[in-house]
Design an enzyme around this catalytic site. Structure first.
Site, PDB file in Angstrom:
ATOM      1  CB  THR A 112       5.385   4.198  -2.502  1.00 30.39           C
ATOM      2  OG1 THR A 112       4.586   2.743  -3.003  1.00 30.39           O
ATOM      3  CG2 THR A 112       4.221   5.086  -2.761  1.00 30.39           C
TER       4      THR A 112
ATOM      5  CD  GLU B  71       1.868   7.570  -1.257  1.00 30.42           C
ATOM      6  OE1 GLU B  71       2.656   7.948  -1.102  1.00 30.42           O
ATOM      7  OE2 GLU B  71       1.416   6.342  -1.308  1.00 30.42           O
TER       8      GLU B  71
ATOM      9  CE  LYS C 260      -5.565  -1.571  15.815  1.00 31.35           C
ATOM     10  NZ  LYS C 260      -4.640  -2.072  14.818  1.00 31.35           N
TER      11      LYS C 260
ATOM     12  CD1 TRP D  95      -5.556   1.489  19.300  1.00 27.93           C
ATOM     13  CD2 TRP D  95      -5.347   3.280  17.912  1.00 27.93           C
ATOM     14  NE1 TRP D  95      -6.481   1.206  17.899  1.00 27.93           N
ATOM     15  CE2 TRP D  95      -6.252   2.257  17.014  1.00 27.93           C
ATOM     16  CE3 TRP D  95      -4.999   4.374  16.927  1.00 27.93           C
ATOM     17  CZ2 TRP D  95      -6.903   2.635  15.864  1.00 27.93           C
ATOM     18  CZ3 TRP D  95      -5.423   4.671  15.856  1.00 27.93           C
ATOM     19  CH2 TRP D  95      -6.373   3.754  15.072  1.00 27.93           C
TER      20      TRP D  95
END
Ligand code: ADP
Length: 539
Positions: A185, A329, A437, A442
């Protein structure tokens, strides 16, 4: 009672064998870094790939050895994609756009024994070779006529290695769980981590990725993968193309909008896959010239969320957009955004509401959202939670690490925050660490960015959370203007038509350029660092 069917192993070599026998005449066209155009067929490719396997054996490559590549999308890289795993070793694709230190870390961590590199990366390897003790030799992906002067101690010429071999080689009858390739990654979230794919996972991913609601690949297609082969195996396209016998166009180094467009018209491309930044350049080019897009039928957009306006622009050209969400992944395919049957008759605006979502899982991948305690959350399209996935092409653990976020039931934590609606469509609201936040609630930076990108004077936008004494964090909108910058209040008023009032950014900053990662994503960490002491006018 057990079934009585054959246990043939699922091996990558069988894809190329299939293509040679059934689609031997189909072309693979490449743009070499040396210039010109290279054309050959799957039959030619299969023969050369067997020679390459013999050359690898002669070099001393053996089971499980890592063979690194630093290369663009070309036929030689394609040959390595098949020869290395086919003879039992691991094809380790390295992203050349990473920083030197990251590349050195990755090669050392993988313990690559050989590096196969395009001419364009010889400098890079010369710079690093003293720091790469595991590398025994470097093979330059070119012919004798183009071999460069180099300070590298042990080099070989790819075409000369092949010329010394015949193609009398039988692919190894490996266990299907044998490691086939390795990709790190990019380290957007800390140190690069290695994902070690297997033959079996790759074949299952290939079958699923080719399905009609995913890429919908067939022998009618001419596919131009812009997504690099060094990043999550070009999203699996080099395998899918061989499985279905599609013509392949490998663009090499130049992936500018005009060049991609030229290749499309020249070769009759029907499908192409790239990140939004590439498509932006492409659309700007096509719209400014007023040209058409030839046989182009659909494009895959992934890596980051495409703005709604991008999907609209493609639709105006008569091109379908298939958004893909995935991760290194996950080989990388997770979900794909295609409409369901009853949606086909919906008005355009309602279709777009669906297509901006990241899509539904292909059969084989499971996804769910959970709260901080791992409790599953409802699939109501409103509740957001931490996105998890599992399936036979999802990693079971990073290479040589024991910190992979997987629970005892095999659920892998993706690091994304998302909603899932009752019809299966998932929508990313943020990467968990990018979410803003505000007062315990959120705010989705992605949704704000997408809305801002719909403004005609915005070329690119990013939203980050900036410290606020009352609300903890409030959104700051950072914009690269298209031409004359819009007024701050203009922009906020525009956003007011698209998002909840309490989501509206507290301020707007104009910059010349946004920082990007090696895989073309906005580098939020760098942006947060740059604006860490920023005083919001509302603070
Ligand atoms: P890297 O961090 O190396 O760029 P990946 O390509 O594996 O790694 O990135 C995976 C991440 O990219 C996902 O977890 C998600 O945050 C983001 N991503 C990928 N596709 C999309 C998409 N279509 N929309 C929004 N985010 C996406």
């Amino acid at each position: 009672m057990m079934g009585l069917m054959q246990q043939r192993p699922l091996l990558i070599s069988s894809l190329l064998e299939h293509a040679e026998l059934n689609h031997g005449e189909v072309e693979i066209v490449s743009c070499p870094v040396e210039g010109g155009t290279h054309r050959y067929t799957y039959a030619d490719c299969a023969r050369r790939t067997r020679k390459l396997a013999k050359a690898l054996e002669r070099l001393g490559v053996w089971d499980g050895d890592r063979v690194g590549t630093l290369a663009w999308n070309t036929w030689r890289h394609f040959e390595l994609f098949y020869a290395v795993p086919g003879m039992g070793a691991v094809c380790h694709t390295i992203n050349p756009r990473l920083f030197d230190d990251q590349i050195a870390y990755i090669v050392n961590h993988a313990e690559d024994r050989f590096l196969f590199v395009d001419l364009t990366f010889v400098d890079l390897v010369e710079r690093l070779i003293d720091r790469l003790p595991s590398v025994e030799a470097v093979v330059i992906l070119t012919d004798a006529a183009h071999m460069p002067e180099t300070s590298l101690p042990r080099v070989a010429c790819y075409e000369e290695l092949l010329a010394a071999e015949d193609d009398d080689y039988a692919w190894r009858p490996l266990d299907e769980n044998t490691a086939s390739s390795l990709c790190y990654t990019s380290g957007t979230t800390g140190e690069p981590k290695g994902v070690l794919y297997a033959h079996r996972s790759t074949i299952l991913h290939t079958l699923a990725a080719s399905l009609p609601d995913v890429h919908a690949f067939s022998s009618h297609d001419c596919i131009l993968p812009v997504a690099p082969m060094f990043h999550a195996n070009s999203w699996g396209i080099p395998y899918c193309a061989a499985a279905v016998g599609a013509k392949l166009v490998l663009p090499g180094r130049d992936v500018s909008g005009p060049r991609i467009h030229e290749l499309m018209l020249q070769e009759g491309v029907t499908h192409s896959a790239a990140v939004p930044t590439i498509w932006l350049d492409f659309l700007n080019h096509v719209e400014s010239t007023g040209d058409d897009t030839g046989k182009l039928d659909r494009v895959c957009v992934g890596g980051t969320a495409p703005p709604r306006s991008m999907i609209e622009r493609f639709h105006r050209l008569g091109v379908q957009v298939r958004q893909g969400w995935g991760m290194t992944e996950m080989s990388p395919m997770g979900t794909f955004g295609t409409l369901k049957r009853d949606m086909l008759d919906w008005p355009e605006a309602r279709k777009l509401d669906v297509l901006v979502k990241q899509g539904r899982p292909a059969f084989g991948v499971q996804i769910r959202i959970v709260d901080d305690n791992g409790r599953e959350l409802p699939r109501d399209g409103r509740t957001y939670g931490l996105l998890q996935s599992r399936g036979p092409w999802v990693t079971s653990g990073y290479f040589k690490r024991d910190d992979t976020p997987i629970d005892e039931d095999g659920w892998f934590s993706t690091g994304d925050v998302a909603t899932i609606d009752p019809r299966g469509f998932m929508q990313i609201t943020d990467r968990a660490k990018d979410v803003i936040k505000s007062g315990g609630e959120w705010i989705s930076s992605i949704e704000l960015e997408n809305a801002a990108m719909g403004h005609p004077q915005v070329a690119e936008a990013a939203v980050i959370g900036v410290a606020h004494p009352k609300w903890d964090e409030r959104p700051l909108l950072v914009v690269v203007a298209k031409g004359k910058p819009p007024g701050k209040q203009d922009l906020i008023d525009y956003l007011a038509g698209h998002v909840a009032k309490w989501w509206l950014p507290d301020d707007v900053q104009f910059v010349d350029e946004l920082p990007h990662t090696a895989t073309g994503k906005v580098q939020k960490t760098a942006l947060r660092e740059r604006f860490k002491d920023y005083a919001l006018p509302t603070a």
